[in-house]
Design a protein around this motif. Structure first.
Motif, PDB file in Angstrom:
ATOM      1  N   UNK A  88     -65.460  21.684 -48.135  1.00  0.00           N
ATOM      2  CA  UNK A  88     -65.335  22.227 -49.484  1.00  0.00           C
ATOM      3  C   UNK A  88     -65.130  21.084 -50.477  1.00  0.00           C
ATOM      4  N   UNK A  89     -65.734  21.233 -51.659  1.00  0.00           N
ATOM      5  CA  UNK A  89     -65.494  20.287 -52.731  1.00  0.00           C
ATOM      6  C   UNK A  89     -66.274  18.998 -52.649  1.00  0.00           C
ATOM      7  N   UNK A  90     -67.173  18.868 -51.673  1.00  0.00           N
ATOM      8  CA  UNK A  90     -67.980  17.659 -51.550  1.00  0.00           C
ATOM      9  C   UNK A  90     -69.451  17.984 -51.788  1.00  0.00           C
ATOM     10  N   UNK A  91     -70.222  16.932 -52.024  1.00  0.00           N
ATOM     11  CA  UNK A  91     -71.640  17.093 -52.321  1.00  0.00           C
ATOM     12  C   UNK A  91     -72.476  16.384 -51.263  1.00  0.00           C
ATOM     13  N   UNK A  92     -73.597  17.027 -50.878  1.00  0.00           N
ATOM     14  CA  UNK A  92     -74.411  16.520 -49.774  1.00  0.00           C
ATOM     15  C   UNK A  92     -75.882  16.506 -50.180  1.00  0.00           C
ATOM     16  N   UNK A  93     -76.578  15.496 -49.688  1.00  0.00           N
ATOM     17  CA  UNK A  93     -78.012  15.385 -49.889  1.00  0.00           C
ATOM     18  C   UNK A  93     -78.690  15.377 -48.519  1.00  0.00           C
ATOM     19  N   UNK A  94     -79.538  16.374 -48.257  1.00  0.00           N
ATOM     20  CA  UNK A  94     -80.328  16.420 -47.028  1.00  0.00           C
ATOM     21  C   UNK A  94     -81.687  15.823 -47.339  1.00  0.00           C
ATOM     22  N   UNK A  95     -81.998  14.718 -46.675  1.00  0.00           N
ATOM     23  CA  UNK A  95     -83.205  13.967 -46.980  1.00  0.00           C
ATOM     24  C   UNK A  95     -84.004  13.724 -45.704  1.00  0.00           C
ATOM     25  N   UNK A  96     -85.296  13.432 -45.863  1.00  0.00           N
ATOM     26  CA  UNK A  96     -86.155  13.147 -44.726  1.00  0.00           C
ATOM     27  C   UNK A  96     -87.605  13.322 -45.101  1.00  0.00           C
ATOM     28  N   UNK A 237     -72.012  21.256 -53.346  1.00  0.00           N
ATOM     29  CA  UNK A 237     -73.463  21.201 -53.551  1.00  0.00           C
ATOM     30  C   UNK A 237     -74.110  20.654 -52.282  1.00  0.00           C
ATOM     31  N   UNK A 238     -75.068  21.400 -51.730  1.00  0.00           N
ATOM     32  CA  UNK A 238     -75.897  20.912 -50.630  1.00  0.00           C
ATOM     33  C   UNK A 238     -77.325  20.924 -51.150  1.00  0.00           C
ATOM     34  N   UNK A 239     -77.907  19.737 -51.280  1.00  0.00           N
ATOM     35  CA  UNK A 239     -79.190  19.600 -51.976  1.00  0.00           C
ATOM     36  C   UNK A 239     -80.270  19.029 -51.066  1.00  0.00           C
ATOM     37  N   UNK A 240     -81.473  19.598 -51.169  1.00  0.00           N
ATOM     38  CA  UNK A 240     -82.661  19.025 -50.551  1.00  0.00           C
ATOM     39  C   UNK A 240     -83.541  18.470 -51.660  1.00  0.00           C
ATOM     40  N   UNK A 241     -83.954  17.222 -51.540  1.00  0.00           N
ATOM     41  CA  UNK A 241     -84.845  16.670 -52.546  1.00  0.00           C
ATOM     42  C   UNK A 241     -85.573  15.454 -52.000  1.00  0.00           C
ATOM     43  N   UNK A 251     -73.026  12.665 -50.163  1.00  0.00           N
ATOM     44  CA  UNK A 251     -73.118  12.174 -48.797  1.00  0.00           C
ATOM     45  C   UNK A 251     -74.528  12.439 -48.282  1.00  0.00           C
ATOM     46  N   UNK A 252     -75.173  11.406 -47.772  1.00  0.00           N
ATOM     47  CA  UNK A 252     -76.557  11.516 -47.333  1.00  0.00           C
ATOM     48  C   UNK A 252     -76.643  11.951 -45.877  1.00  0.00           C
ATOM     49  N   UNK A 253     -77.415  13.012 -45.628  1.00  0.00           N
ATOM     50  CA  UNK A 253     -77.716  13.460 -44.271  1.00  0.00           C
ATOM     51  C   UNK A 253     -79.216  13.269 -44.088  1.00  0.00           C
TER      52      UNK A 253
END
Length: 267
Positions: A88-96, A237-241, A251-253
């Motif tokens: 909770x309260x963190x932001x994530x970027x799903x990349x690939x 925020x969980x973001x795909x871009x 945080x990058x995934x």
């Protein structure tokens, strides 16, 4: 969900009411057709929802926990042994790169795809909303599209539209009664802002974004990013871009085509 079921009942009521008046005008007929299409889409969504016995509900500091989850569709593994804890309260970027399974992973996290193995946990505190690349609207008013049948005050809806910088677009055009049909052309930026407003009215505290700025012009992209940046202090925020992330400190995934994952923390 209760909101979806309420929306279905609302559209069924509208159809019956219009049928009772024998659709006295072409406009009524077009509205009936649009509502029928909305029912078909909602029905497909409900009927496609599988029973998921491997999804647990937990109450902890994590909003979503994926524990070695895999998804197989037509004998092809599209998510393979993915493990991660979203706080909770963190932001994530799903990349690939293309084919790495970003959208499939999000579909699994949203419980759209059934898991072939592993355990997915959603916190009881998590209220998750999804904003896709191309948000869908139902035939109806702005109010109906935002509330989906829920009882919300006009004051709250208007304030939310102000928060996403959208109220001025409709204020002088019938306001909340602005009617959307198949011939109404809202811009990509307006669609995304409406989808974000709908999530806020649903009191979402976890927002999953799938390439939401990919089809927007530069001005609309800046506007949407500013809205998300303002919201990010209060929600996850969980973001795909494929482009620059909305939140620079996310945080990058990173996913690879065989779904091996690694994590890079951008401090």
């Amino acid at each position: 969900s209760p909101g979806t079921i309420t929306a279905i009942l609302l559209y069924m009521f509208n159809i019956v009411s219009s049928a009772g008046s024998l659709s006295e005008s072409y406009f009524d007929l077009r509205q009936d057709q649009g509502q029928l299409k909305g029912l078909v889409r909602l029905n497909k969504t409900l009927n496609s929802a599988p029973i998921r016995s491997n999804i647990l509900i937990s109450d902890n500091k994590y909003c979503i926990i994926a524990d070695h989850i895999s998804v197989t569709v037509k004998d092809q593994t599209i998510v393979n042994n993915f493990t991660y804890k979203f706080e909770f309260g963190k932001n994530y970027l799903i990349s690939g790169e293309n084919g790495s399974g970003k959208t499939s992973l999000v579909s699994a996290l949203l419980q759209i795809y059934p898991l072939s193995s592993g355990i997915l946990q959603h916190s009881t505190k998590a209220k998750i909303a999804f904003v896709p690349q191309k948000p869908s609207l139902l035939i109806g008013t702005i109010r109906e599209n935002l509330t989906l049948g829920a009882e919300l005050s006009d004051q709250l809806i208007i304030q939310t539209l102000i928060d996403v910088h959208l109220w001025q677009d409709f204020k002088s055009h019938n306001g909340l009664d602005y009617f959307i049909d198949e011939q109404n052309s809202l811009s990509g930026g307006q669609l995304q802002k409406l989808a974000i407003a709908r999530a806020l009215l649903n009191k979402a505290n976890v927002l999953i974004l799938d390439e939401i700025t990919s089809n927007l012009d530069a001005e609309s992209t800046r506007a949407v990013k500013n809205i998300i940046n303002h919201l990010a202090s209060n929600i996850t925020i969980i973001e795909i871009t494929h482009s620059q992330p909305i939140k620079a400190d996310s945080t990058l995934i990173r996913l690879s085509p065989n779904m091996n994952t690694r994590r890079d923390d951008n401090e």
